[in-house]
Design an enzyme around this catalytic site. Structure first.
Site, PDB file in Angstrom:
ATOM      1  N   LYS A  38       0.832  -1.217   0.000  1.00  0.00           N
ATOM      2  CA  LYS A  38       0.000   0.000   0.000  1.00  0.00           C
ATOM      3  C   LYS A  38       0.856   1.252   0.000  1.00  0.00           C
ATOM      4  O   LYS A  38       0.562   2.221  -0.696  1.00  0.00           O
ATOM      5  CB  LYS A  38      -0.930   0.002   1.216  1.00  0.00           C
ATOM      6  CG  LYS A  38      -2.135  -0.892   1.037  1.00  0.00           C
ATOM      7  CD  LYS A  38      -3.108  -0.724   2.161  1.00  0.00           C
ATOM      8  CE  LYS A  38      -2.508  -1.046   3.479  1.00  0.00           C
ATOM      9  NZ  LYS A  38      -3.081  -2.154   4.199  1.00  0.00           N
ATOM     10  N   GLN A  87      -5.446  -2.892  10.077  1.00  0.00           N
ATOM     11  CA  GLN A  87      -5.035  -4.214   9.593  1.00  0.00           C
ATOM     12  C   GLN A  87      -5.505  -5.326  10.529  1.00  0.00           C
ATOM     13  O   GLN A  87      -5.439  -5.178  11.742  1.00  0.00           O
ATOM     14  CB  GLN A  87      -3.510  -4.262   9.513  1.00  0.00           C
ATOM     15  CG  GLN A  87      -2.902  -3.246   8.597  1.00  0.00           C
ATOM     16  CD  GLN A  87      -2.615  -3.798   7.225  1.00  0.00           C
ATOM     17  OE1 GLN A  87      -2.833  -3.146   6.233  1.00  0.00           O
ATOM     18  NE2 GLN A  87      -2.134  -5.001   7.158  1.00  0.00           N
ATOM     19  N   ASP A 135     -11.947   0.270   4.091  1.00  0.00           N
ATOM     20  CA  ASP A 135     -11.847  -1.191   4.105  1.00  0.00           C
ATOM     21  C   ASP A 135     -13.238  -1.824   4.145  1.00  0.00           C
ATOM     22  O   ASP A 135     -13.365  -3.044   3.997  1.00  0.00           O
ATOM     23  CB  ASP A 135     -11.062  -1.600   5.356  1.00  0.00           C
ATOM     24  CG  ASP A 135     -10.226  -2.844   5.157  1.00  0.00           C
ATOM     25  OD1 ASP A 135      -9.968  -3.195   3.993  1.00  0.00           O
ATOM     26  OD2 ASP A 135      -9.831  -3.449   6.168  1.00  0.00           O
TER      27      ASP A 135
HETATM   28  N1  LIG Z   1      -8.218  -4.974   7.391  1.00  0.00           N
HETATM   29  C1  LIG Z   1      -7.538  -5.757   6.539  1.00  0.00           C
HETATM   30  N2  LIG Z   1      -7.889  -5.789   5.235  1.00  0.00           N
HETATM   31  C2  LIG Z   1      -7.173  -6.573   4.350  1.00  0.00           C
HETATM   32  O1  LIG Z   1      -7.498  -6.595   3.155  1.00  0.00           O
HETATM   33  C3  LIG Z   1      -6.052  -7.327   4.849  1.00  0.00           C
HETATM   34  C4  LIG Z   1      -5.744  -7.231   6.217  1.00  0.00           C
HETATM   35  N3  LIG Z   1      -6.506  -6.463   7.032  1.00  0.00           N
HETATM   36  N4  LIG Z   1      -4.697  -7.909   6.740  1.00  0.00           N
HETATM   37  C5  LIG Z   1      -3.782  -8.626   5.883  1.00  0.00           C
HETATM   38  C6  LIG Z   1      -4.476  -9.203   4.673  1.00  0.00           C
HETATM   39  C7  LIG Z   1      -3.522  -9.597   3.592  1.00  0.00           C
HETATM   40  N5  LIG Z   1      -3.769  -8.707   2.499  1.00  0.00           N
HETATM   41  C8  LIG Z   1      -2.966  -8.610   1.365  1.00  0.00           C
HETATM   42  C9  LIG Z   1      -3.293  -7.776   0.311  1.00  0.00           C
HETATM   43  C10 LIG Z   1      -2.466  -7.634  -0.782  1.00  0.00           C
HETATM   44  C11 LIG Z   1      -1.288  -8.360  -0.838  1.00  0.00           C
HETATM   45  C12 LIG Z   1      -0.385  -8.191  -2.015  1.00  0.00           C
HETATM   46  O2  LIG Z   1      -0.283  -7.121  -2.581  1.00  0.00           O
HETATM   47  N6  LIG Z   1       0.295  -9.267  -2.445  1.00  0.00           N
HETATM   48  C13 LIG Z   1       1.199  -9.244  -3.563  1.00  0.00           C
HETATM   49  C14 LIG Z   1       2.611  -9.603  -3.102  1.00  0.00           C
HETATM   50  C15 LIG Z   1       3.251  -8.553  -2.292  1.00  0.00           C
HETATM   51  C16 LIG Z   1       4.748  -8.724  -2.138  1.00  0.00           C
HETATM   52  O3  LIG Z   1       5.367  -9.536  -2.838  1.00  0.00           O
HETATM   53  O4  LIG Z   1       5.286  -7.975  -1.320  1.00  0.00           O
HETATM   54  C17 LIG Z   1       0.770 -10.266  -4.627  1.00  0.00           C
HETATM   55  O5  LIG Z   1      -0.029 -11.150  -4.293  1.00  0.00           O
HETATM   56  O6  LIG Z   1       1.254 -10.146  -5.743  1.00  0.00           O
HETATM   57  C18 LIG Z   1      -0.938  -9.213   0.190  1.00  0.00           C
HETATM   58  C19 LIG Z   1      -1.789  -9.350   1.281  1.00  0.00           C
HETATM   59  C20 LIG Z   1      -4.808  -7.886   2.810  1.00  0.00           C
HETATM   60  N7  LIG Z   1      -5.274  -8.111   4.042  1.00  0.00           N
END
Ligand SMILES: Nc1nc(=O)c2c([nH]1)NC[C@@H]1CN(c3ccc(C(=O)N[C@@H](CCC(=O)O)C(=O)O)cc3)C=[N+]21
Ligand SMILES: NC(=O)C1=CN([C@@H]2O[C@H](COP(=O)(O)OP(=O)(O)OC[C@H]3O[C@@H](n4cnc5c(N)ncnc54)[C@H](OP(=O)(O)O)[C@@H]3O)[C@@H](O)[C@H]2O)C=CC1
Length: 363
Positions: A104, A148, A171
């Protein structure tokens, strides 16, 4: 004691008001304004060949959305002299939360949204988390607040989620927003970002949802449950599977669309899927890999190597749903800022971002 980090320096949180740290505004140049051409229609039987499973490029989808947002942010800055602001509150460490926070931050910098992050120790008392949320609620530079999950067990989730101003709940997890998603005929101010991202991927991929059978694996507040509700609002017939569902493969085998969000690496095997199914893999597990950067690599809930011989389209991990989730946080934050400045009072102004916001209003 609460601390916020700025450039790696721990700072006492009492200074918070004066220490909100805003991401560097990106210099915007050279936007192509071009969208990725829509891929061919899928869920058409003659297009299904095991060798031609389409790997959906979530990074490209996200980039298209971010390009549009970046332009709109510049317009907003020229109009009102301010940019949207997103604040992230994280209590304790959790691998997926750490990844999300980092993504983010980078994405905010990319599109010119100001970002602020508060990383609090896992022992932070609930009252101090609530106080921080209230500070952010009152700060006019912050248009979106994202708390989060998961939170440490001593913190009552309900109290924290309810503390976030409804206007800044980008969110979509405030009980009133989630409640509005549940109740037919009502519309949330914001929809949770991962479910919204899943819908956006399906829409851009021209995947028919109406009259299709969708199976959602996992029923968390953040992903599984709202995704099932959104698909149902789009007239899919939805089955939700969880840890206690006997014989999950029996259900998935009948599904045209499978969304998996469990965090159980490689849970979904090739034989779980119907030929030609569209598979969205939300799950993100970090597994140790000494050969990889940082000593770990990310893998999804779906056994990709098997699924690609059965599915017609699939999102990879990484590079699938994750980047689109992040784009949706930016989109919701921009939308919130436009409302704050009186430019868009409802989601009828979706010109800056995705059709999903508008489509979801129709039901
Ligand atoms: N209130 C809340 N809302 C959420 O939506 C929430 C949360 N808490 N807690 C954690 C989890 C996890 N999550 C992710 C979102 C995007 C990637 C993301 O961008 N992943 C990349 C990889 C990132 C990298 O390589 O650093 C990908 O899949 O390509 C990962 C994890 C949202 N979450
Ligand atoms: N790419 C992205 O944008 C995002 C990725 N994620 C990732 O998605 C995954 C899920 O996240 P989240 O929803 O927050 O996780 P939660 O732990 O809150 O929920 C997991 C869900 O999966 C279910 N489940 C667990 N094991 C099984 C199993 N063996 N079979 C069927 N269902 C099972 C649980 O069932 P029960 O309810 O019975 O316990 C629960 O409903 C994680 O890997 C997370 O990192 C999360 C958000 C965004």
């Amino acid at each position: 004691m609460l601390r916020v980090t700025r450039s790696g320096v721990a700072l006492r949180w009492r200074k918070l008001r004066t220490l909100l740290v805003w991401g560097q505004q990106q210099k915007h140049a050279g936007f192509s304004g071009l969208s990725t051409p829509p891929p061919p229609a899928i869920l058409v039987p003659h297009l299904f060949q095991s060798a031609s499973c389409w790997k959906i490029d979530g990074r490209a989808v996200a980039q298209d959305i971010k390009d549009v947002i970046a332009k709109r942010v510049i317009q907003l800055r020229d109009q009102v002299g301010a940019v949207p602001g997103l604040a992230v509150v994280q209590v304790g460490h959790h691998k997926a939360s750490d990844l999300y926070s980092r993504s983010k931050q980078l994405a905010c910098d990319e599109v010119g949204i100001a970002s602020f992050a508060a990383y609090l120790p896992a022992t932070t008392p609930e009252d101090e988390v609530l106080e921080l949320v209230n500070v952010l609620n009152a700060d006019d530079r912050v248009h979106g607040i994202l708390v989060q999950l998961p939170m440490p067990p001593h913190i009552q989730l309900d109290r924290v989620l309810r503390a976030v101003s409804l206007d800044k709940d980008v969110d979509g997890l405030h009980p009133i927003n989630l409640g509005r998603l549940v109740l037919r005929g009502l519309h949330p101010t914001f929809i949770p970002c991962t479910p919204l991202g899943c819908l956006e991927i399906l829409r851009r991929s021209r995947v028919q949802i109406e009259n299709k059978h969708a199976v959602v694996i996992g029923c968390s507040n953040v992903v599984g449950l709202p995704t099932a509700l959104l698909l149902q609002r789009q007239n899919a017939t939805v089955t939700v599977i969880h840890e206690h569902t006997p014989n999950p493969a029996e259900a998935t085998k009948r599904a045209d669309i499978v969304v998996s969000a469990t965090g159980v690496a490689q849970l979904v095997r090739g034989h779980w899927l119907k030929k030609g199914a569209v598979v969205l893999d939300v799950g993100t597990s970090a597994v140790q890999d000494t050969a990889a950067d940082g000593g770990y690599r990310l893998i999804g809930d779906v056994c990709f190597e098997e699924a690609e011989f059965v599915a017609s389209a699939i999102t990879p991990v990484p590079g699938g749903v994750g980047p689109v989730t992040v784009a949706m946080v930016l989109s919701n934050t921009l939308q919130s800022a436009l409302r704050f400045f009186g430019i868009a009072t409802d989601t009828s102004d979706n010109s800056f971002t995705t059709d999903s916001h508008l489509i979801l209003r129709c039901k």
